[in-house]
Write a protein that holds these residues in place. Structure first.
Motif, PDB file in Angstrom:
ATOM      1  N   LEU A 165       0.827  -1.207   0.000  1.00  0.00           N
ATOM      2  CA  LEU A 165       0.000   0.000   0.000  1.00  0.00           C
ATOM      3  C   LEU A 165       0.863   1.259   0.000  1.00  0.00           C
ATOM      4  O   LEU A 165       0.502   2.260  -0.616  1.00  0.00           O
ATOM      5  CB  LEU A 165      -0.938   0.002   1.202  1.00  0.00           C
ATOM      6  CG  LEU A 165      -2.075  -1.013   1.117  1.00  0.00           C
ATOM      7  CD1 LEU A 165      -2.815  -1.084   2.440  1.00  0.00           C
ATOM      8  CD2 LEU A 165      -3.028  -0.665  -0.005  1.00  0.00           C
TER       9      LEU A 165
ATOM     10  N   ARG B  16      -2.104  -1.564  -4.989  1.00  0.00           N
ATOM     11  CA  ARG B  16      -3.331  -2.087  -4.373  1.00  0.00           C
ATOM     12  C   ARG B  16      -3.639  -3.520  -4.821  1.00  0.00           C
ATOM     13  O   ARG B  16      -4.193  -4.289  -4.053  1.00  0.00           O
ATOM     14  CB  ARG B  16      -4.515  -1.187  -4.700  1.00  0.00           C
ATOM     15  CG  ARG B  16      -4.441   0.142  -4.041  1.00  0.00           C
ATOM     16  CD  ARG B  16      -5.796   0.817  -4.030  1.00  0.00           C
ATOM     17  NE  ARG B  16      -5.709   2.015  -3.247  1.00  0.00           N
ATOM     18  CZ  ARG B  16      -5.697   2.050  -1.923  1.00  0.00           C
ATOM     19  NH1 ARG B  16      -5.760   0.957  -1.252  1.00  0.00           N
ATOM     20  NH2 ARG B  16      -5.603   3.192  -1.271  1.00  0.00           N
TER      21      ARG B  16
ATOM     22  N   GLU C 204     -10.684   1.194  -0.595  1.00  0.00           N
ATOM     23  CA  GLU C 204      -9.623   2.178  -0.408  1.00  0.00           C
ATOM     24  C   GLU C 204      -9.753   2.951   0.909  1.00  0.00           C
ATOM     25  O   GLU C 204      -9.612   4.170   0.948  1.00  0.00           O
ATOM     26  CB  GLU C 204      -9.571   3.129  -1.604  1.00  0.00           C
ATOM     27  CG  GLU C 204      -9.282   2.416  -2.905  1.00  0.00           C
ATOM     28  CD  GLU C 204      -9.189   3.344  -4.099  1.00  0.00           C
ATOM     29  OE1 GLU C 204      -9.197   4.581  -3.920  1.00  0.00           O
ATOM     30  OE2 GLU C 204      -9.107   2.821  -5.220  1.00  0.00           O
TER      31      GLU C 204
END
Length: 126
Positions: A43, A48, A95
């Motif tokens: 991250l 991702r 997210e």
């Protein structure tokens, strides 16, 4: 004399079982801590997809490992770790940066506590 020998054999068996349990818990906890660190690193580099893959893999591995850990430790504590590991992939998908890092740190702390609670120290024995 036979009673002393029997007691020593029982003590030896107990020590071997306790050592085996500690090694099993420590090995598994260290593996999951490293994977959580890999998620944080992915991250940090804004990867991702890799973080999501690791999160899914860690959840699957936990599900495969939990039956061993669950029979050795306090069930509620182990269940909480499983819930936190399951939530990671959802946080990554949506997210939720703060939740991801907070959950990783919380879960790493819980896993480290598992290791500490299994060490043969005076506090843990008494």
């Amino acid at each position: 004399m036979k009673r002393i020998l029997a007691a020593l054999i029982c003590l030896g068996i107990s020590l071997v079982l306790c050592l085996t349990e500690f090694i099993c818990i420590e090995k598994n906890a260290d593996k999951f801590i490293k994977q959580l660190e890999n998620i944080e690193e992915a991250l940090y580099t804004e990867d991702r997809e890799t973080a999501s893959e690791i999160a899914k893999r860690i959840d699957d591995e936990w599900q495969d490992t939990v039956y061993i850990v669950d029979m050795l430790l306090y069930h509620d504590y182990v269940d909480q770790i499983g819930q936190d590991l399951s939530a990671l992939s959802v946080y990554i998908e949506y997210e939720e940066e703060a939740e991801i890092y907070a959950t990783c740190e919380k879960t790493k702390r819980q896993l480290k506590t598992l290791i500490e609670n299994e060490k043969p120290t005076v506090e843990n024995i008494i």
